[in-house]
Structure formats: structure tokens, C-alpha cells
Scaffold this motif. Structure first.
Motif, mmCIF file in Angstrom:
data_model
loop_
_atom_site.group_PDB
_atom_site.id
_atom_site.type_symbol
_atom_site.label_atom_id
_atom_site.label_comp_id
_atom_site.label_asym_id
_atom_site.label_seq_id
_atom_site.Cartn_x
_atom_site.Cartn_y
_atom_site.Cartn_z
ATOM 1 N N TYR A 32 1.883 -8.840 -14.816
ATOM 2 C CA TYR A 32 1.646 -10.019 -13.981
ATOM 3 C C TYR A 32 1.228 -9.489 -12.616
ATOM 4 N N PHE A 34 -0.859 -10.039 -8.722
ATOM 5 C CA PHE A 34 -1.138 -11.007 -7.670
ATOM 6 C C PHE A 34 -1.910 -10.330 -6.535
ATOM 7 N N TYR A 36 -2.205 -11.310 -2.386
ATOM 8 C CA TYR A 36 -1.806 -12.154 -1.271
ATOM 9 C C TYR A 36 -2.599 -11.749 -0.040
ATOM 10 N N GLN A 38 -2.438 -12.047 4.343
ATOM 11 C CA GLN A 38 -1.605 -12.346 5.515
ATOM 12 C C GLN A 38 -2.479 -12.343 6.757
ATOM 13 N N GLN A 42 1.251 -14.742 10.512
ATOM 14 C CA GLN A 42 1.568 -15.680 9.440
ATOM 15 C C GLN A 42 2.319 -14.998 8.306
ATOM 16 N N GLY A 43 2.881 -15.818 7.432
ATOM 17 C CA GLY A 43 3.446 -15.288 6.197
ATOM 18 C C GLY A 43 2.337 -14.992 5.211
ATOM 19 N N LEU A 44 2.700 -14.640 4.002
ATOM 20 C CA LEU A 44 1.721 -14.305 2.974
ATOM 21 C C LEU A 44 1.312 -15.546 2.198
ATOM 22 N N LEU A 46 -0.792 -16.844 -1.294
ATOM 23 C CA LEU A 46 -1.293 -16.401 -2.584
ATOM 24 C C LEU A 46 -2.786 -16.678 -2.699
ATOM 25 N N LYS A 49 -3.833 -14.929 -9.106
ATOM 26 C CA LYS A 49 -2.872 -14.253 -9.971
ATOM 27 C C LYS A 49 -3.482 -14.038 -11.348
ATOM 28 N N GLU A 88 -4.762 -8.969 6.503
ATOM 29 C CA GLU A 88 -4.224 -7.904 5.673
ATOM 30 C C GLU A 88 -4.022 -8.444 4.267
ATOM 31 N N PHE A 90 -2.587 -7.847 0.315
ATOM 32 C CA PHE A 90 -1.576 -7.157 -0.461
ATOM 33 C C PHE A 90 -1.760 -7.445 -1.941
ATOM 34 N N LEU A 99 9.141 -8.455 -7.630
ATOM 35 C CA LEU A 99 7.733 -8.375 -7.253
ATOM 36 C C LEU A 99 7.571 -7.189 -6.320
ATOM 37 N N PHE A 101 5.136 -4.771 -4.035
ATOM 38 C CA PHE A 101 3.894 -4.858 -3.273
ATOM 39 C C PHE A 101 3.299 -3.481 -3.005
ATOM 40 N N GLY A 104 -0.732 -2.488 1.432
ATOM 41 C CA GLY A 104 -1.623 -3.388 2.151
ATOM 42 C C GLY A 104 -2.918 -2.717 2.585
ATOM 43 N N TYR B 35 12.443 -9.772 2.188
ATOM 44 C CA TYR B 35 11.672 -8.539 2.295
ATOM 45 C C TYR B 35 11.627 -8.107 3.755
ATOM 46 N N PHE B 104 6.008 -17.797 0.894
ATOM 47 C CA PHE B 104 6.600 -17.068 2.008
ATOM 48 C C PHE B 104 6.762 -17.927 3.254
ATOM 49 N N GLY B 105 7.805 -17.608 4.027
ATOM 50 C CA GLY B 105 7.921 -18.095 5.380
ATOM 51 C C GLY B 105 7.026 -17.286 6.311
ATOM 52 N N ASN B 106 6.999 -17.667 7.585
ATOM 53 C CA ASN B 106 6.122 -17.004 8.542
ATOM 54 C C ASN B 106 6.709 -15.730 9.125
#
Lengths: 111, 113
Positions: A32, A34, A36, A38, A42-44, A46, A49, A88, A90, A99, A101, A104, B35, B104-106
Motif C-alpha cells: 500500500y 502513498f 503526500y 506538504q 501546513q500539514g500533509l 494526500l 494512493k 515538500e 513524501f 505508515l 515515510f 522527503g 509523528y 494530518f493536522g497542521n
């Protein structure tokens, strides 16, 4: 060992040029996988997949990725990069219940 | 749309302090993750939880603990903060085990001085 490798730490492309970001993973049956993205601060998010079936996967923002079992690779591509793609990226793979990673790849887009 | 909220965007703490990082998700997801993200290392899993009051160690649990008293909330605790815990911390949730993507959060950027 369970690992995901992104060989390129930084990549710079011109706006409008094509893009390929590399990703390799270690052992396993059908993985599986993915991708992502960023953006700064900010967060990641998707992008896409792959679980099974067609080895060419379409994602959001015009990205696609191709799963190649023989090369243990899952490279991300985009035919024409926009300045807003600078971010960036990932690659990630599920190992058991985790999961994992890659380190990056930072994409810079020059005008 | 799934929303994962981390209570603090930036935190500055002193060495030896006990630090709490809070994360809340609003989609009734079973799984939650913490993480840390460091340049050149990508994201490394600290702890995760598949159910209330349940936790499992990730790849780098040393110096951290977690708490999940309610399904929507997953807290990361630094029992005695150290400078090598200065990092970006990302919380994530997913619907179920296996193939569910993470949301994900920020992030919380923690600096320990």
C-alpha cells in the motif's frame, strides 16, 4: 528493513517543465503506497494512493504515480509544473500497522 | 471534510518541563498517530492508538508518552523536555487500520531551550 527511500533531497524545475520524483521501497508483497505533499507551514495532504489494480494511479492537482513491482518503485510525475507545486513531497508505505515515510523531496519551481 | 486540530502552532518550553501536545479529530476515526518531523529524516512515528485507552509504541517512543481517554483526542506528553526534542510534531488520524489514508493536522513546532 522496512524503509522508503527518496533519493533526491532537492529538485528544481522550471515552471511548465515536467516533473518526476523518485521513490523506492523495501521488501514485501503488494504494497500500500502513498504520496503526500506538504506546503510551507501546513500539514500533509494526500495526493494519491496505490493498493492494487492499474499500476498508473491518478491523483489530485494533476499528479500521477506509477507502481513498478520489478523496480520496487512508485515514482510521482506531473507533465507541467506550476509555481504553486513548490512544496515538500513524501512517499510512504504501510508496513504491518504502521505508515513509514521517506525523508522527503523538496521541490523548487523557478520561473 | 476531516479536520485534525492541534491545539498549539508554536510552543517554547524549557529543559525539564513537562509538555502536553493536544490533538483532536472530528470524524470519529479509530486510529490516531503522533509523528515528529525533522529535516532530512522525514516523519518518524512516535506512538499510535487504535482505540480508546490503547496505545502502541512507534519507532522512536523514548522520552514520550501518550494518552487517549476519548476517541477524538490523542495527547502526546514529553515527561521531561530536552533540547533534542525540539522538532515539528504532527498528529494524524485514519478511519481504520490498513489501507485508510492518514489525515494530518497542521503541526506544532516545539522549541526546547
Amino acid at each position: 528493513a522496512q524503509s522508503v527511500t527518496q533519493p533526491d533531497i532537492h529538485i528544481t524545475v522550471s515552471e511548465g517543465a515536467s516533473l518526476e520524483l523518485r521513490c523506492n521501497y523495501s521488501y514485501g508483497a503488494t504494497p500500500y503506497l502513498f504520496w503526500y505533499v506538504q506546503s510551507p507551514g501546513q500539514g500533509l495532504q494526500l495526493l494519491l494512493k496505490y493498493f492494487s489494480g492499474d499500476t498508473l494511479v491518478q491523483g489530485i492537482k494533476g499528479f500521477e504515480a506509477e507502481f513498478k513491482r520489478s523496480q520496487s518503485s512508485f515514482n510521482l510525475r506531473k507533465p507541467s509544473v506550476h509555481w504553486s507545486d513548490a512544496a515538500e513531497y513524501f512517499c510512504a508505505r504501510i508496513y504491518g500497522n504502521k505508515l513509514v515515510f521517506g525523508a522527503g523531496t523538496i521541490l523548487r519551481v523557478k520561473s | 471534510d476531516v479536520k485534525v486540530t492541534q491545539s498549539s502552532r508554536y510552543l517554547v518550553k524549557r529543559t525539564g518541563e513537562k509538555v502536553f501536545l493536544e490533538c483532536v479529530q472530528d470524524m470519529d476515526h479509530e486510529n490516531m498517530f503522533w509523528y515528529r518531523q525533522d529535516p532530512g529524516l522525514g516523519l518518524r512515528l512516535i506512538y499510535f492508538s487504535y482505540d480508546v485507552k490503547m496505545k502502541e509504541k512507534g519507532d522512536i517512543p523514548e522520552g514520550y508518552s501518550v494518552s487517549r481517554e476519548k476517541k477524538e483526542r490523542f495527547s502526546l506528553i514529553l515527561e521531561s523536555a530536552s533540547t533534542n526534542q525540539t522538532s515539528m510534531y504532527l498528529c494524524a488520524s485514519s478511519l481504520r487500520q490498513g489501507d485508510s489514508p492518514l489525515h494530518f493536522g497542521n503541526g506544532t513546532r516545539l522549541t526546547v531551550t
